[in-house]
Design an enzyme around this catalytic site. Sequence first.
Site, PDB file in Angstrom:
ATOM      1  N   TYR A   1       0.934  -1.165  -0.010  1.00  0.00           N
ATOM      2  CA  TYR A   1      -0.096  -0.088  -0.040  1.00  0.00           C
ATOM      3  C   TYR A   1       0.797   1.235   0.054  1.00  0.00           C
ATOM      4  O   TYR A   1       1.794   1.428   0.804  1.00  0.00           O
ATOM      5  CB  TYR A   1      -0.704   0.124   1.201  1.00  0.00           C
ATOM      6  CG  TYR A   1      -1.708   1.199   1.347  1.00  0.00           C
ATOM      7  CD1 TYR A   1      -2.994   1.415   0.465  1.00  0.00           C
ATOM      8  CD2 TYR A   1      -1.598   2.122   2.482  1.00  0.00           C
ATOM      9  CE1 TYR A   1      -3.839   2.470   0.459  1.00  0.00           C
ATOM     10  CE2 TYR A   1      -2.289   3.338   2.471  1.00  0.00           C
ATOM     11  CZ  TYR A   1      -3.498   3.348   1.593  1.00  0.00           C
ATOM     12  OH  TYR A   1      -4.463   4.385   1.650  1.00  0.00           O
TER      13      TYR A   1
ATOM     14  N   ASP B   1       9.079   3.026   0.256  1.00  0.00           N
ATOM     15  CA  ASP B   1       8.166   3.486   1.094  1.00  0.00           C
ATOM     16  C   ASP B   1       8.151   3.069   2.394  1.00  0.00           C
ATOM     17  O   ASP B   1       7.937   2.231   2.847  1.00  0.00           O
ATOM     18  CB  ASP B   1       6.860   2.844   0.428  1.00  0.00           C
ATOM     19  CG  ASP B   1       5.794   3.714   1.118  1.00  0.00           C
ATOM     20  OD1 ASP B   1       5.944   4.579   2.085  1.00  0.00           O
ATOM     21  OD2 ASP B   1       4.505   3.653   0.657  1.00  0.00           O
TER      22      ASP B   1
ATOM     23  N   LYS C   1       3.495   8.977   8.952  1.00  0.00           N
ATOM     24  CA  LYS C   1       3.235   8.355  10.155  1.00  0.00           C
ATOM     25  C   LYS C   1       3.919   8.802  11.331  1.00  0.00           C
ATOM     26  O   LYS C   1       3.878  10.063  11.772  1.00  0.00           O
ATOM     27  CB  LYS C   1       3.073   6.742  10.115  1.00  0.00           C
ATOM     28  CG  LYS C   1       2.003   6.375   8.928  1.00  0.00           C
ATOM     29  CD  LYS C   1       1.694   4.995   9.160  1.00  0.00           C
ATOM     30  CE  LYS C   1       0.266   5.020   8.243  1.00  0.00           C
ATOM     31  NZ  LYS C   1       0.352   4.104   6.961  1.00  0.00           N
TER      32      LYS C   1
HETATM   33  C1  LIG Z   1      -0.009   4.704   5.473  1.00  0.00           C
HETATM   34  C2  LIG Z   1       0.577   4.236   4.493  1.00  0.00           C
HETATM   35  C3  LIG Z   1       1.083   5.050   3.313  1.00  0.00           C
HETATM   36  C4  LIG Z   1      -0.267   6.309   3.144  1.00  0.00           C
HETATM   37  O1  LIG Z   1       0.145   7.419   4.044  1.00  0.00           O
HETATM   38  P1  LIG Z   1      -1.243   8.510   4.348  1.00  0.00           P
HETATM   39  O2  LIG Z   1      -0.526   9.166   5.445  1.00  0.00           O
HETATM   40  O3  LIG Z   1      -2.403   7.618   5.046  1.00  0.00           O
HETATM   41  O4  LIG Z   1      -1.673   8.925   3.276  1.00  0.00           O
HETATM   42  C5  LIG Z   1       1.760   5.134   2.236  1.00  0.00           C
HETATM   43  N1  LIG Z   1       2.581   4.015   2.677  1.00  0.00           N
HETATM   44  C6  LIG Z   1       2.691   3.255   3.633  1.00  0.00           C
HETATM   45  C7  LIG Z   1       3.678   2.063   3.388  1.00  0.00           C
HETATM   46  C8  LIG Z   1       1.442   3.285   4.301  1.00  0.00           C
HETATM   47  O5  LIG Z   1       1.489   2.457   5.472  1.00  0.00           O
END
Ligand SMILES: *Cc1c(COP(=O)(O)O)cnc(C)c1O
Length: 421
Positions: free
Chosen positions: A138, A231, A259
């Site tokens: 994701y 990511d 986060k």
């Molecule tokens: C949560 C998440 C995102 C998206 O971040 P948001 O602040 O919710 O837009 C992108 N990549 C990873 C790996 C995530 O866990």
Amino acid sequence: MKSEELFNDAKNYLPGGVDSPVRAFKPYPFFALKGERSRLFDVDGNTYIDYCLAYGPLVLGHAYPPVMNAVKEQLLKGSAYGVPTENEIKLAKEVVRRMPCAEMVRFVNSGTEATMSAIRLARAVTGKKKIVKFEGTYHGAHDYVLVKSGSGAMGLPDSPGIPEETTKNTVLIPFNDEEAITALVERQGDDLAAIILEPVMGNVGCIPPKKGFLEFLREITLENNIILIFDEVITGFRIAEGGAQEYFGVTPDLVTMGKILGGGFPMGAFAGKKEFMERVAPAGDVYQAGTFNGNPISITAGLETLKHLDNEFYQELDIKGLKMRRGIEDILEDASLDYQVAGLASMFQLYFTNEPVWNYAQAKTANTDKFHKYFHTLLHGGVFIPPSQFECCFISKAHSSEDIQISLEIMEKGIKTAEKK
Ligand SMILES: *Cc1c(COP(=O)(O)O)cnc(C)c1O
């Protein structure tokens, strides 16, 4: 039940009664009253030991006093300026000091924006169009990456409203599969701008990379002029000071963060080598902008949070993670069950499957009915984990050994309940 009433009311005004899909669970989600250390309190007078932690950000626990105080102080001086602040430089320096690949940083408002911008930059730098993502990772909710993307979007691999023209440039492959990547690069290497991945998958439960997999990706991307994007929205500041790139000793070209970086406030960032980052406007020609980019409240919270995250902090946190995973393994062994306990550092998840989980397809073999029973037994017993088999649980500094002990007792009940016909 106040939460039930609020949820019924919310459904009239907010689609599905919530502002982000994974928050809606059956029969209704509890509504938060407040958070304190390892605990979340709801409007019905219940208290939960929280392993969701807002889906990852709260590595110091809820309402960590030094962070709250720093924010209070900043709040009195204003919440947005539209001109730069010194703290943005301080936080950028902290990111650069910690993250091996980071030489320059752009602060944005969410992980979604971070990956969207990093992908644009990778395409600009390479002059190529296609990006590779792994099944089940994701990277936020924007069009380019919302293809087979784990927890929240699971079952809706292609959301309506995303044109095929957009996702046809997103190539999907299974995680931890070197052969698939080799074949793909042989066929389409000249069109591939970037490979983007969660170095530890945290949105289909928790799946670590196989030994050598990240090194393999580093090599093949370097040989083929493909940008490697880690990511680290979850793993950044979660599994080591310098995230997965420090933990595994593999340095990507670009990193995306979010986060934990915002210290519990909305924030994201992307960073990388100077030669790439200087392509970002206004230094360069790759457009990226945001009214709230580098917001002084989020920056202050992030800066204060990082002060508390040093090597010693991660050693202590990792011990708690180990205790939790071992505890669950012991419960399974006593019950003669062969389910998978996944995770590393302070990340964990229990998969209700006997099959080892190294990719999305294997994660999908988990029995979600059993997970559902487990989840509700935990909730009833005062332990809150994310309401999906395909999310990851987190531990914070605020979780005591006793918290973990109590939780394991409830988890034992949950596992037994899941096994009942
Ligand atoms: C949560 C998440 C995102 C998206 O971040 P948001 O602040 O919710 O837009 C992108 N990549 C990873 C790996 C995530 O866990």
